[in-house]
Design an enzyme around this catalytic site. Structure first.
Site, PDB file in Angstrom:
ATOM      1  N   SER A   1      -1.434  -2.664  -2.625  1.00 45.89           N
ATOM      2  CA  SER A   1      -1.028  -3.047  -1.211  1.00 45.89           C
ATOM      3  C   SER A   1       0.439  -2.110  -1.260  1.00 45.89           C
ATOM      4  O   SER A   1       0.568  -1.446  -0.012  1.00 45.89           O
ATOM      5  CB  SER A   1      -0.572  -4.493  -0.766  1.00 45.89           C
ATOM      6  OG  SER A   1      -2.097  -4.909  -0.569  1.00 45.89           O
TER       7      SER A   1
ATOM      8  N   ARG B   1      -6.907  -5.295 -12.678  1.00 44.30           N
ATOM      9  CA  ARG B   1      -7.135  -3.742 -12.467  1.00 44.30           C
ATOM     10  C   ARG B   1      -6.993  -2.970 -14.034  1.00 44.30           C
ATOM     11  O   ARG B   1      -7.687  -2.443 -14.279  1.00 44.30           O
ATOM     12  CB  ARG B   1      -6.061  -2.993 -11.470  1.00 44.30           C
ATOM     13  CG  ARG B   1      -6.231  -3.650 -10.352  1.00 44.30           C
ATOM     14  CD  ARG B   1      -5.215  -3.198  -9.191  1.00 44.30           C
ATOM     15  NE  ARG B   1      -4.080  -3.964  -9.637  1.00 44.30           N
ATOM     16  CZ  ARG B   1      -3.023  -4.139  -8.898  1.00 44.30           C
ATOM     17  NH1 ARG B   1      -2.929  -3.390  -7.923  1.00 44.30           N
ATOM     18  NH2 ARG B   1      -2.030  -4.933  -9.004  1.00 44.30           N
TER      19      ARG B   1
ATOM     20  N   LYS C   1       9.972 -14.366   1.652  1.00 41.59           N
ATOM     21  CA  LYS C   1       9.545 -12.965   1.136  1.00 41.59           C
ATOM     22  C   LYS C   1       9.073 -12.488   2.367  1.00 41.59           C
ATOM     23  O   LYS C   1       7.776 -12.643   2.733  1.00 41.59           O
ATOM     24  CB  LYS C   1       8.324 -12.884   0.124  1.00 41.59           C
ATOM     25  CG  LYS C   1       8.676 -11.616  -0.702  1.00 41.59           C
ATOM     26  CD  LYS C   1       7.830 -11.817  -2.037  1.00 41.59           C
ATOM     27  CE  LYS C   1       7.018 -10.280  -2.261  1.00 41.59           C
ATOM     28  NZ  LYS C   1       6.135 -10.264  -3.040  1.00 41.59           N
TER      29      LYS C   1
ATOM     30  N   HIS D   1      -9.259  -5.234  -2.744  1.00 47.89           N
ATOM     31  CA  HIS D   1      -9.428  -6.610  -2.406  1.00 47.89           C
ATOM     32  C   HIS D   1     -10.771  -6.950  -2.092  1.00 47.89           C
ATOM     33  O   HIS D   1     -11.313  -7.748  -2.275  1.00 47.89           O
ATOM     34  CB  HIS D   1      -8.342  -7.140  -1.376  1.00 47.89           C
ATOM     35  CG  HIS D   1      -6.918  -7.006  -1.694  1.00 47.89           C
ATOM     36  ND1 HIS D   1      -6.023  -6.366  -0.868  1.00 47.89           N
ATOM     37  CD2 HIS D   1      -6.070  -7.628  -2.858  1.00 47.89           C
ATOM     38  CE1 HIS D   1      -4.823  -6.576  -1.703  1.00 47.89           C
ATOM     39  NE2 HIS D   1      -4.932  -7.307  -2.499  1.00 47.89           N
TER      40      HIS D   1
END
Ligand code: PNS
Length: 179
Positions: free
Chosen positions: A134, A96, A47, A23
């Site tokens: 993450s 990515r 969430k 990030h």
């Protein structure tokens, strides 16, 4: 540039649970292109993450402290609404691999439908972070693996606190050995 209305502002949105060096790589590169970058942490009450929104913001703020034109905020609801509130003309997302593409394509298309005046720009993640997420970081840290170099130091420390091993650690042959 004196005319602040001409400042090119970009938003870097995400969950950042927690921020990784992947990030950070995108944020730093965006900050070198735009006048100002707002890192937007999604506050999704449905969430629950590992870290609270306050913790995520704190870790981000410490991680971007060296970047004079980056600020950190949080938002609920629509990203394009947050982008408008920030005066942003661009949403930045890191890509990515091909596996990211479908989700990102859907999101960018929907955001474009909602706000045609806001563009989404994609930046390729640097190769060294191409496998990083993450979720992977949390999983590795939860099993006591070494995440040094994958996350900012403040995050590494926080992960160690969360997962209990307050012990000092050493690295041997790529494995984390507790001292
Ligand atoms: O780090 P993430 O989890 O990949 O980030 C996803 C995020 C926060 C950018 C995305 O979920 C988002 O923008 N959510 C806000 C809701 C929204 O605007 N939805 C419409 C576009 S699909």
């Amino acid at each position: 540039m004196n005319d602040t209305s001409k400042r090119r502002i970009a938003v870097c949105p995400g969950s950042f649970d927690p921020v990784t060096n992947g990030h950070l790589d995108i944020i730093e590169r965006a900050a070198s292109v735009f006048d100002h970058v707002v890192v937007g942490v999604l506050n999704n009450p449905e969430k629950r993450g590992l870290f609270s929104i306050e913790e995520r913001i704190e870790m981000l703020e410490e991680s971007v402290a060296h970047l004079h034109n980056v600020s950190v905020g949080s938002f609920t609801g629509l990203l394009v609404k947050f982008a408008r509130e920030c005066g942003a003309v661009t949403i930045i997302r890191g890509l990515r691999a091909v596996s990211d593409f479908e989700f990102e394509f859907r999101m960018a298309s929907m955001n474009r439908k909602l706000a045609p005046d806001i563009e989404t720009f994609f930046m390729m993640t640097s190769n060294e972070y191409a496998y990083l997420s993450s979720s992977v970081v949390k999983q590795v840290a939860s099993f006591g693996g070494c995440v040094r170099g994958l996350v900012p130091v403040v995050v590494e420390k926080k992960l160690r606190e969360k997962f209990g091993s307050g012990k000092t650690t050493n690295q041997y042959a790529g494995l984390e050995i507790e001292e």
